[in-house]
Motif scaffolding. Sequence first.
Motif, PDB file in Angstrom:
ATOM      1  N   CYS A  52      71.294  70.291  57.805  1.00 58.20           N
ATOM      2  CA  CYS A  52      72.318  69.461  58.167  1.00 58.20           C
ATOM      3  C   CYS A  52      73.372  69.050  58.975  1.00 58.20           C
ATOM      4  CB  CYS A  52      73.498  69.159  56.661  1.00 58.20           C
ATOM      5  SG  CYS A  52      72.199  69.494  55.552  1.00 58.20           S
ATOM      6  N   LYS A  55      72.070  66.536  61.653  1.00 56.32           N
ATOM      7  CA  LYS A  55      72.008  65.398  61.551  1.00 56.32           C
ATOM      8  C   LYS A  55      73.717  65.165  61.519  1.00 56.32           C
ATOM      9  CE  LYS A  55      69.459  63.339  58.641  1.00 56.32           C
ATOM     10  NZ  LYS A  55      68.873  62.683  57.948  1.00 56.32           N
ATOM     11  N   ASN A  56      74.151  65.479  61.500  1.00 51.17           N
ATOM     12  CA  ASN A  56      76.104  65.439  61.115  1.00 51.17           C
ATOM     13  C   ASN A  56      77.187  66.173  61.944  1.00 51.17           C
ATOM     14  OD1 ASN A  56      75.067  63.128  58.785  1.00 51.17           O
ATOM     15  ND2 ASN A  56      75.567  65.128  57.660  1.00 51.17           N
ATOM     16  N   LYS A  57      76.717  65.549  63.253  1.00 51.94           N
ATOM     17  CA  LYS A  57      77.839  66.152  63.924  1.00 51.94           C
ATOM     18  C   LYS A  57      79.351  65.218  64.123  1.00 51.94           C
ATOM     19  CE  LYS A  57      78.511  67.560  69.097  1.00 51.94           C
ATOM     20  NZ  LYS A  57      78.180  67.012  70.073  1.00 51.94           N
ATOM     21  N   LYS A  58      80.236  65.650  63.947  1.00 48.86           N
ATOM     22  CA  LYS A  58      81.658  65.764  63.799  1.00 48.86           C
ATOM     23  C   LYS A  58      82.495  65.253  65.128  1.00 48.86           C
ATOM     24  CE  LYS A  58      82.381  65.971  59.082  1.00 48.86           C
ATOM     25  NZ  LYS A  58      82.556  66.674  57.448  1.00 48.86           N
ATOM     26  N   ARG A 122      79.851  71.826  65.724  1.00 44.97           N
ATOM     27  CA  ARG A 122      79.665  70.147  65.109  1.00 44.97           C
ATOM     28  C   ARG A 122      81.203  69.620  64.369  1.00 44.97           C
ATOM     29  NH1 ARG A 122      75.086  69.741  67.693  1.00 44.97           N
ATOM     30  NH2 ARG A 122      74.487  67.562  66.265  1.00 44.97           N
ATOM     31  N   SER A 191      86.899  62.495  68.351  1.00 43.41           N
ATOM     32  CA  SER A 191      85.714  62.525  67.544  1.00 43.41           C
ATOM     33  C   SER A 191      86.818  61.356  66.608  1.00 43.41           C
ATOM     34  CB  SER A 191      85.964  63.462  66.333  1.00 43.41           C
ATOM     35  OG  SER A 191      85.494  62.865  64.616  1.00 43.41           O
ATOM     36  N   VAL A 193      86.382  60.933  63.632  1.00 45.75           N
ATOM     37  CA  VAL A 193      87.012  60.577  61.973  1.00 45.75           C
ATOM     38  C   VAL A 193      88.085  60.545  61.720  1.00 45.75           C
ATOM     39  CG1 VAL A 193      85.358  62.676  60.335  1.00 45.75           C
ATOM     40  CG2 VAL A 193      84.084  61.694  61.990  1.00 45.75           C
TER      41      VAL A 193
END
Length: 1444
Positions: A52, A55-58, A122, A191, A193
């Motif tokens: 997981c 797949k999801n790099k923040k 990550r 980022s 995010v």
Amino acid sequence: MERLCGPKLPFWVSNRTFNSSWPDLPECFQLSVLSWVQCIYLWAVSPIYIFCLKKNKKGYIMMSLLNRFKTAFGFLLWIVCWIDLFYTLHEGNQPPIYYVTPLVLGMTMLLATFLIQFERLRGVQSSGVLFIFWLLCLLCATVPFRSKILQASSQGEVTDKLRFTTFYFYFSMVVCEFILCCFNEKPPLFSNVVTDPVSHRSQSLLLLFPSMAVKGYKMPLEAKDLWSLNKRDSSKVMVPRLLNEWEKEEAKAKLRYVKLKKEVEVLLSSKKVAHQPSFLRWRAYTGVYTFGYFSFMCFNQIIPLLYLSRMLILFIKEKDVPNWWGYTLACLMFFTALLQTLILHHQFQYCFVTGMNVRTAVIGAIYRKALVITNAAKRSSTVGEIVNLMSVDAQRFMDLTTFLNMLWSAPLQIMLALYFLWQILGPSVLAGVAVMIMLIPFNAFIAMKTRVEQMQHKDARIKLMNEILNGIKVLKLYAWESSFKEKVLAIRQKELIVLRKTAYLGALSTMAWTSAPFLVALTTFAVYVTVDEKNILDAETAFVSISLFNILRFPLNMLPQVISSLVQVGTFFTSCAVFVFRVFFITVVNGKFTWGKDDAPVLHNINVMVPQGSLLAVVGHVGCGKSSLISALLGDMEKVEGEVSVRGSVAYVPQQAWIQNATLRDNILFGNPYNEQKYNSVLEACALTPDLQVLPGGDMTEIGEKGINLSGGQRQRVSLARALYSDADVYLLDDPLSAVDAHVSKHIFDNLIGPEGALKGKTRILVTHGISFLPQVDNIMVMVDGRVSEMGSYQDLLKQNGAFAEFLRNYALEDIMEEDEASGTAFPPLTYHLIHGCSQRKHSESQDKKKPREMEKLIQAETAETGQVKGKVYLEYVKAVGPLLSVVICFLYGCQSAASIGTNIWLSEWTNDAVTNSTAENVQMRVGVYAALGFAQGALLLINCLLCRAYSMLQAAKLTHRNLLQGVLRAPQGFFESTPTGRLLNRFSKDVDAIDSQIPDNIDIWMRTFWYTLNVLLICCALTPMFLIVIAPLMVFYWWVQRFYVATSRQLKRLESVSRSPIYSHFSETITGCSVIRAYGRHSAFVLMSDIKVDENQKSYYPGIVSNRWLGVRIEFIGNCIVLFAGLFAVTGKDSLSPGLVGLSVSYALQVTMSLNWMVRMTSELENNIVAVERVKEYSETKTEAPWEVEDKKPPPEWPMQGNVEFNDYSVRYREGLDLVLKDITLRVKGGEKIGIVGRTGAGKSSMTLCLFRLLEAAGGEITIDNVKISEIGLHDLRSKLTIIPQEPVLFSGTLRMNLDPFEKYSDEEVWKALEHSHLHKFVSNQAAKLDLECSEGGENLSVGQRQLVCLARALLRKTRILILDEATAAIDLETDDLIQSTIRTQFEDCTVFTIAHRLNTIMDYTRVLVLDKGRIAEFDTPTNLISKRGIFYGMAKDAGLAQ
């Protein structure tokens, strides 16, 4: 395990664990199970977690001090494990477990250290996986921690010093890792995010709220103190998600329909197939319901709690069991309850946030759909109904989301409880099940019956209130307030009847819900003890069963309610589901148009070709379809046939100007960037420059809702300025010159619309009644009854010698052409000076002066009360309920609670019979008394609910609404100018709903929980007096938590209420102007404004959710402590207590958690909802206008006889602190005189008429009518004796007859006569419904001209001695105007008539003409004399072609 641990280290020793006074776990168990649990967990979870993370790099987090410490401690733990391993290798001859465990632990610590770094790379700020791992490590290490100390103390020395040291070093490192894991890392670099400050831990322990709570406790919270909304919860994210899901559902529904249709055609071709997409299948937010498994877990926690309480009762019976068993059971009960609390509130947090998201999405979706609503849909749903949809129904859907999990968890709970009951009571439980099954349909019936009817009446009331507030000026002018007040109260009475019915059903439901466990227990116990003498009801059987019956109560009641709510919500979504998006088309070929698919076509065979840059004028009689044509071009009508197309952008000026509640400049810019040069030229072209000097803040003056503080002419010119500034390609102008004076109208045509105006080169369609402009247009289109009768240039139409040429010959001046050529300039010198005189010189200077000037805001921001709800608000409510009744209700609640507890005390006595072996002889007496106490409880509860909800609280609801309505209707006109309609509607919908439904519920639950909690604590203290020592500090903590929570929660609720009103104000404003918004392509800007307002509202709602969870965890912690101490004291006093009393104490302690929680929540809810009483009270006590009737000053019934009107040094201003609008007016008008009032826009013409009706009260001087000073008599006595045909025709939804005669004073014959004189007879008699023709909201289904004629018919019916016409024929064609003028001359021959005129030809035969200039009388004489004086009036007459 022997091969791993060797023969000397057994894996399990029962005597050492269970039968010892100092229990301990064997070393082999500690080294294997307790060491491997956390390792197995981490190795099992890691592969999925690493996948997981990949797949999801923040982003990437920089190595921080926190991260370094975590990594260092991880390496140290690995080193400690390997020291153990090498020491074992060095020792040799040890069992394999000493090699395996350090190796496994060491490898696991390396994995944990790797994960710490991988998470950092990550961009993970807080890790739930590692948090659980370190927690498991800590819990598993506590047993060896205690064991090693016990071993060392029993042996007097430490045998294995190295392992002893390494273990405690390992333990301290694990504690450090666990503590560090509770802190968040910094946000990742590079980022986009948006990081949420809420970590896994603060969510788990709900520690987030204290900072805001502390601030809210110290001082009242303000909007700036609230957290910003998470991006994932914003409208920007939520609404598109819902709309996408809805589109998918629609696509699926269409597919299903196609398949089903084929099947149905084969089977039953006559039946229609429903193919509605289901909103209840939507998946937009169901992702969060994966969290629903928590509710399953939490209800599974209830079962262990019950088993633990059962084991505690067994422990009390057995005298030779070690005491640590009891203490362990008490602690286990505490920890199980604590775990249940955390899981339950976690689930609630997710559900409430989901509910909030649903509300955001629903409101956003309704707004977006309302903005593109078709006219057919607009007629079927009024503003009031859609506001209700947004306020009450969206809220209800949000509330439902919280309990949606009950659909599957409730049946599960029922099955589990029944299974365990069967285990305890055997087949006897079937008797209880039978009672339960009988109660289910009863509860379901009640749940289904309530609320549906009430919503219909509520919608009708809000719809009527919306119309009253929009047409309040007309109501005041006609003195119709009483009639409309009675209408509202009649609907309210129906609503109250439904509420009373609901209250009766609710009382039965509450009784059934509360009595259900008792009835089930009574039947089950009675059958249990009578079917077999061997069945003995002991404490263990009775109290565990009672607890299980109590568990059944919640799902049994909730399931039917959730299903009922689901049905209602389904209905709600059907009602707002889909409005069809409309796109623009222009240029029409064979067009046939209708307002709704089921309506008859309004326009037939329309062919329009408007070349690039030309000006087309559209003329015709009232109601011939001119405005409909513009609507068709805008795409607001349904196209039945033909083709329509447009090239380029569109600007639209509606017949009734739409003005926003914003500054004058913002209304003109309408979202476009400010360009000073362009802006000034627009003001000049629209003749707005002089108005800026009159307005208190220049172009930065705030304009009220619907432009209420501008005159009709000013509104229309602002609307024109908006169009000109937008710089569009196509201009649709729907009679924009009707509301302005003749000379201003000429100025606007010449400088803006005409061939030499600012719009030359643009494509223009102008609907007009002004024939003087027709020679200057490129083409003229004549419309008759929805068809194009003639079309061509002015000269062509004259040559054709058709109906239009005939009309021109009758109404135009013979030398109109020569006049236009001769006049050359639009204004003679004097008039030019009047309008532009000093404005050009002073323009820049005045603008500079205005800028720094502080503007008084017209619409004041809604105030939120601060601090504790004042005692007088509660007192106000108690007064409305009745003080004596309030005391009786409180006393009855106490009695009901005492009866409830009496049943359980009696049951406790009954179970003690088992100990003394006297069960058999007392059975009938025990069952009888138990039944009597139970039925007494049910009866008292029923009486209470009926008294409380069905009688007293409804009286209070009736009274508060009546006072609110009276307060609003008695408020002066200025109040409505400065108070947005949305704010008032919010009071009438949301706040009245709170008083109707929520406050009675809150009081009912609060009273029951208060008495119940009080009785429980008294019983616990009576059984174990030591309990008092614990109760005192717990209650102090409880009081502290409650004070903290309520102070903040109350203010959050107030902020939420205040931020809700702008949503509705903006919404109703948008619906009114949706044609304009669409025409200018401002759709997305308005959607954004709405989203911002919704998000602002949710900003104050979200902390409310968090505060509820914060409170829940802390209050339930107190309840869990009570469970713990009840258990501990039962163990310490086991020699003196009977099992029955222990059962009673523990079963009550288990329930007190819930009641404590409910009590604080209801205290807060009550405070939050009583704010509604406060808000309603605020508007019930608004400053009122003068009394409607003054008994000792009543004028004689026949007054006024002559109609003489005198103004003596009369001055007036709009509001305190503003400049005078009329200054020292002195004039005398004899009865029967006809007075024309003229003057440029803003000169004070309309103000003068408002003074006659006392909508504006005198600032100096007085007005006398037939020797009666109007300031001394009642307003209704005055207004009912005057008649006005207002500037803006206002109609209300209802029949045409009601609009003409709401008091039903006149016969049908008189009404028809009035219609005949107002030239509406033909139109009305052609309608199927005749006088019962339904007028839609605001009279939307009649043209503006027809509405104006309806207002004339009203005046003809009233026929008073004094008549005022306020630009009354502005929206009417010349021919009809001529007929109306002749009607006024004949029908009002002996009346005094004041006419504010734009068309000077209508007043040229009047007795005298009054010319106003800047609030003073400039000229006052006969028209002939004024023209001969060559003053201001002469200049105006010359512009209109009435003077040479």
